[in-house]
Design an enzyme around this catalytic site. Structure first.
Site, PDB file in Angstrom:
ATOM      1  N   CYS A 125       0.784  -1.143   0.127  1.00 14.89           N
ATOM      2  CA  CYS A 125      -0.147  -0.026   0.002  1.00 14.89           C
ATOM      3  C   CYS A 125       0.726   1.303  -0.004  1.00 14.89           C
ATOM      4  O   CYS A 125       0.350   2.385  -0.198  1.00 14.89           O
ATOM      5  CB  CYS A 125      -0.979   0.034   1.280  1.00 14.89           C
ATOM      6  N   HIS A 264      -3.372   6.653   1.534  1.00 16.95           N
ATOM      7  CA  HIS A 264      -3.870   5.373   1.002  1.00 16.95           C
ATOM      8  C   HIS A 264      -5.265   5.194   1.836  1.00 16.95           C
ATOM      9  O   HIS A 264      -5.437   5.790   2.732  1.00 16.95           O
ATOM     10  CB  HIS A 264      -2.968   4.283   1.816  1.00 16.95           C
ATOM     11  N   ASN A 294     -10.219  -0.796  -0.346  1.00 19.89           N
ATOM     12  CA  ASN A 294      -8.658  -0.806  -0.294  1.00 19.89           C
ATOM     13  C   ASN A 294      -8.225  -1.556  -1.508  1.00 19.89           C
ATOM     14  O   ASN A 294      -8.190  -2.623  -1.815  1.00 19.89           O
ATOM     15  CB  ASN A 294      -8.430  -1.582   0.855  1.00 19.89           C
TER      16      ASN A 294
HETATM   17  N1  COA Z   1     -19.124  -9.081   9.472  1.00 16.42           N
HETATM   18  C1  COA Z   1     -19.602  -9.414  10.446  1.00 16.42           C
HETATM   19  N2  COA Z   1     -18.780  -9.651  11.739  1.00 16.42           N
HETATM   20  C2  COA Z   1     -17.547  -9.684  11.488  1.00 16.42           C
HETATM   21  C3  COA Z   1     -16.833  -9.588  10.354  1.00 16.42           C
HETATM   22  C4  COA Z   1     -17.853  -9.402   9.188  1.00 16.42           C
HETATM   23  N3  COA Z   1     -17.289  -8.962   7.978  1.00 16.42           N
HETATM   24  N4  COA Z   1     -15.655  -9.770  10.417  1.00 16.42           N
HETATM   25  C5  COA Z   1     -15.223 -10.030  11.718  1.00 16.42           C
HETATM   26  N5  COA Z   1     -16.457 -10.058  12.507  1.00 16.42           N
HETATM   27  C6  COA Z   1     -16.807 -10.260  13.852  1.00 16.42           C
HETATM   28  C7  COA Z   1     -16.021 -11.029  14.467  1.00 16.42           C
HETATM   29  O1  COA Z   1     -16.055 -12.527  14.193  1.00 16.42           O
HETATM   30  C8  COA Z   1     -15.923 -10.848  15.762  1.00 16.42           C
HETATM   31  O2  COA Z   1     -16.857 -11.522  16.395  1.00 16.42           O
HETATM   32  P1  COA Z   1     -16.859 -11.982  18.006  1.00 16.42           P
HETATM   33  O3  COA Z   1     -16.707 -10.683  18.956  1.00 16.42           O
HETATM   34  O4  COA Z   1     -18.236 -12.665  18.248  1.00 16.42           O
HETATM   35  O5  COA Z   1     -15.587 -12.824  18.061  1.00 16.42           O
HETATM   36  C9  COA Z   1     -16.344  -9.083  15.807  1.00 16.42           C
HETATM   37  O6  COA Z   1     -16.553  -9.221  14.543  1.00 16.42           O
HETATM   38  C10 COA Z   1     -14.922  -8.495  15.939  1.00 16.42           C
HETATM   39  O7  COA Z   1     -13.870  -8.911  15.139  1.00 16.42           O
HETATM   40  P2  COA Z   1     -12.607  -8.113  15.125  1.00 16.42           P
HETATM   41  O8  COA Z   1     -11.698  -8.893  14.092  1.00 16.42           O
HETATM   42  O9  COA Z   1     -12.255  -7.776  16.234  1.00 16.42           O
HETATM   43  O10 COA Z   1     -13.171  -6.828  14.144  1.00 16.42           O
HETATM   44  P3  COA Z   1     -12.624  -5.495  14.173  1.00 16.42           P
HETATM   45  O11 COA Z   1     -13.388  -4.752  14.767  1.00 16.42           O
HETATM   46  O12 COA Z   1     -11.080  -5.642  14.514  1.00 16.42           O
HETATM   47  O13 COA Z   1     -12.693  -5.129  12.549  1.00 16.42           O
HETATM   48  C11 COA Z   1     -11.400  -5.399  10.796  1.00 16.42           C
HETATM   49  C12 COA Z   1     -11.978  -6.021  11.585  1.00 16.42           C
HETATM   50  C13 COA Z   1     -10.612  -5.979   9.743  1.00 16.42           C
HETATM   51  C14 COA Z   1     -12.420  -4.526  10.000  1.00 16.42           C
HETATM   52  C15 COA Z   1     -10.260  -4.203  11.556  1.00 16.42           C
HETATM   53  O14 COA Z   1      -9.633  -5.094  12.368  1.00 16.42           O
HETATM   54  C16 COA Z   1      -9.474  -3.388  10.430  1.00 16.42           C
HETATM   55  O15 COA Z   1      -9.900  -2.504  10.017  1.00 16.42           O
HETATM   56  N6  COA Z   1      -8.193  -3.768  10.692  1.00 16.42           N
HETATM   57  C17 COA Z   1      -7.327  -2.897   9.812  1.00 16.42           C
HETATM   58  C18 COA Z   1      -7.409  -3.625   8.433  1.00 16.42           C
HETATM   59  C19 COA Z   1      -6.659  -2.830   7.405  1.00 16.42           C
HETATM   60  O16 COA Z   1      -7.055  -1.652   7.246  1.00 16.42           O
HETATM   61  N7  COA Z   1      -5.787  -3.505   6.615  1.00 16.42           N
HETATM   62  C20 COA Z   1      -5.190  -2.978   5.545  1.00 16.42           C
HETATM   63  C21 COA Z   1      -3.892  -1.977   5.797  1.00 16.42           C
HETATM   64  S1  COA Z   1      -3.211  -1.271   4.599  1.00 16.42           S
END
Ligand code: COA
Length: 339
Positions: A125, A264, A294
């Site tokens: 990225c 980004h 993204n």
């Molecule tokens: N739909 C519904 N529920 C979802 C889900 C989806 N697509 N993905 C995860 N969940 C659930 C999980 O299973 C978890 O449930 P639980 O509490 O019952 O176990 C809950 O939502 C929280 O999961 P978590 O992984 O902690 O979510 P989060 O709040 O961290 O959000 C991302 C996940 C990926 C959106 C977040 O971590 C993020 O934005 N990370 C950065 C990623 C990124 O930008 N990467 C590129 C960088 S260049």
């Protein structure tokens, strides 16, 4: 810090962006469509990411095809520009059609560019801004004068559509710019360049290929994007804003001097925190995230293209381009738009 403080240049160069173009594949993958593939829903995705839809390449469309379309768009928008004397081509991508020939060589062949170097830049990225930094260096050194720089991805080909925490994020697209040497007496456009890498955290976001591990961390061998979302999120909301402030401080400028922040586009929650911590308001931030997801190396040139097309980006304005992600790497560039 005074907003009147002069902006120092990290390196003196007359390099400037003189043309932009972009391309998005036709196929749309909405949050409703994703509900049919994995256990998710529109509300969760919008709340956690700000993304509503992304574009997905056709079955016979590869990263090089997206590059060709973006360059054709550039030529249509800037008919006075010629590619004939382009002397280097840089393509930032994590999804090359083939590792070799590199995507840049395919671009050279497609447009019949006679005398050009061609290299792909693999910095995920941060790739597009890294490629711009390299282009600026090639021009500053006097080695090259007219460089085609492209950011392009078909992330849909390496996205695991059984993993609901990653497949909601990624999309496909491409953007292209021409970077040219200006006249010797022209005002500098490239004002400050900045880069940081935290390779010790690289295992939090990867796509495996030849090696089974990074240091002591063994890698899943799926060939798809693997991500520890929470770890990447934590890194992005701490390291990115502090680095942006460090960069602006190095440049002798202040957040309020930035006319347009073109970061980004990983997800809106990250951009909200970056805005809050740096003091660069969201209404000075150009993103395409809501409709593209993204797109890694393509996200900054897509946003640039959109900013120019809509008339928001204008001559003389100060732009902060800032890539960050896989590596985990960051690349920033402060430019005076076509000064
Ligand atoms: N739909 C519904 N529920 C979802 C889900 C989806 N697509 N993905 C995860 N969940 C659930 C999980 O299973 C978890 O449930 P639980 O509490 O019952 O176990 C809950 O939502 C929280 O999961 P978590 O992984 O902690 O979510 P989060 O709040 O961290 O959000 C991302 C996940 C990926 C959106 C977040 O971590 C993020 O934005 N990370 C950065 C990623 C990124 O930008 N990467 C590129 C960088 S260049």
């Amino acid at each position: 810090m005074s907003s009147k403080a002069p902006i120092t240049t990290g390196y003196r160069t007359s390099a400037r962006i003189t043309a932009v173009g972009s391309y998005l594949p036709k196929r749309v993958l909405s949050n409703d469509d994703l509900e049919k593939i994995v256990d998710t829903n529109d509300e969760w995705i919008v709340q956690r990411t700000g993304i509503r839809e992304r574009r997905i390449a056709a079955d016979d469309e590869y990263t090089s095809d997206l590059c060709f379309h973006a360059v054709r768009d550039l030529i249509e928008r800037y008919p006075e520009k010629s590619l004939e004397d382009v002397d280097y081509i840089l393509v930032a991508t994590a999804t090359p059609d083939t590792f070799f020939p590199q995507t840049a060589a395919r671009v050279q062949a497609e447009f019949g560019i006679k005398a050009a170097g061609a290299a792909d830049v693999a910095a995920a990225c941060a790739g597009f801004v890294s490629a711009l930094q390299l282009a600026g260096g090639l021009i500053a050194s006097g080695l090259h004068r007219k460089i085609l720089v492209i950011g392009a991805e078909t992330l849909s080909r390496i996205t695991d559509y059984t993993d609901r925490t990653t497949c909601i994020l990624f999309g496909d697209g491409a953007g292209a710019v021409l970077v040219e040497a200006g006249a010797a007496d022209s005002k500098p456009s490239w004002l400050h360049s900045f880069a940081r890498t935290d390779g010790e955290d690289g295992h939090h976001l990867y796509r495996s290929s030849l090696s089974p591990s990074i240091g002591e961390h063994s890698l899943q061998q799926s060939g798809k994007i693997v991500q520890n979302g929470r770890a990447v999120f934590r890194w992005a909301i701490s390291r990115v804003p502090e680095s942006i402030l460090e960069m602006l401080n190095e440049a002798g400028t202040a957040p309020e001097d930035v006319d347009w922040f073109v970061p980004h586009n990983p997800n809106m929650r990250i951009l909200d925190v970056v805005s809050e911590k740096t003091g660069i308001p969201l209404d000075k931030t150009i993103t395409t995230l809501e409709h593209t997801g993204n797109t890694s190396a393509a996200s900054i040139p897509l946003a640039l293209s959109e900013g120019v097309r809509s008339g928001r980006i204008r001559e003389g304005q100060l732009l902060l381009l800032y890539g960050f992600g896989g590596g985990l790497s960051q690349s920033g560039l402060l430019i005076r738009w076509m000064a």
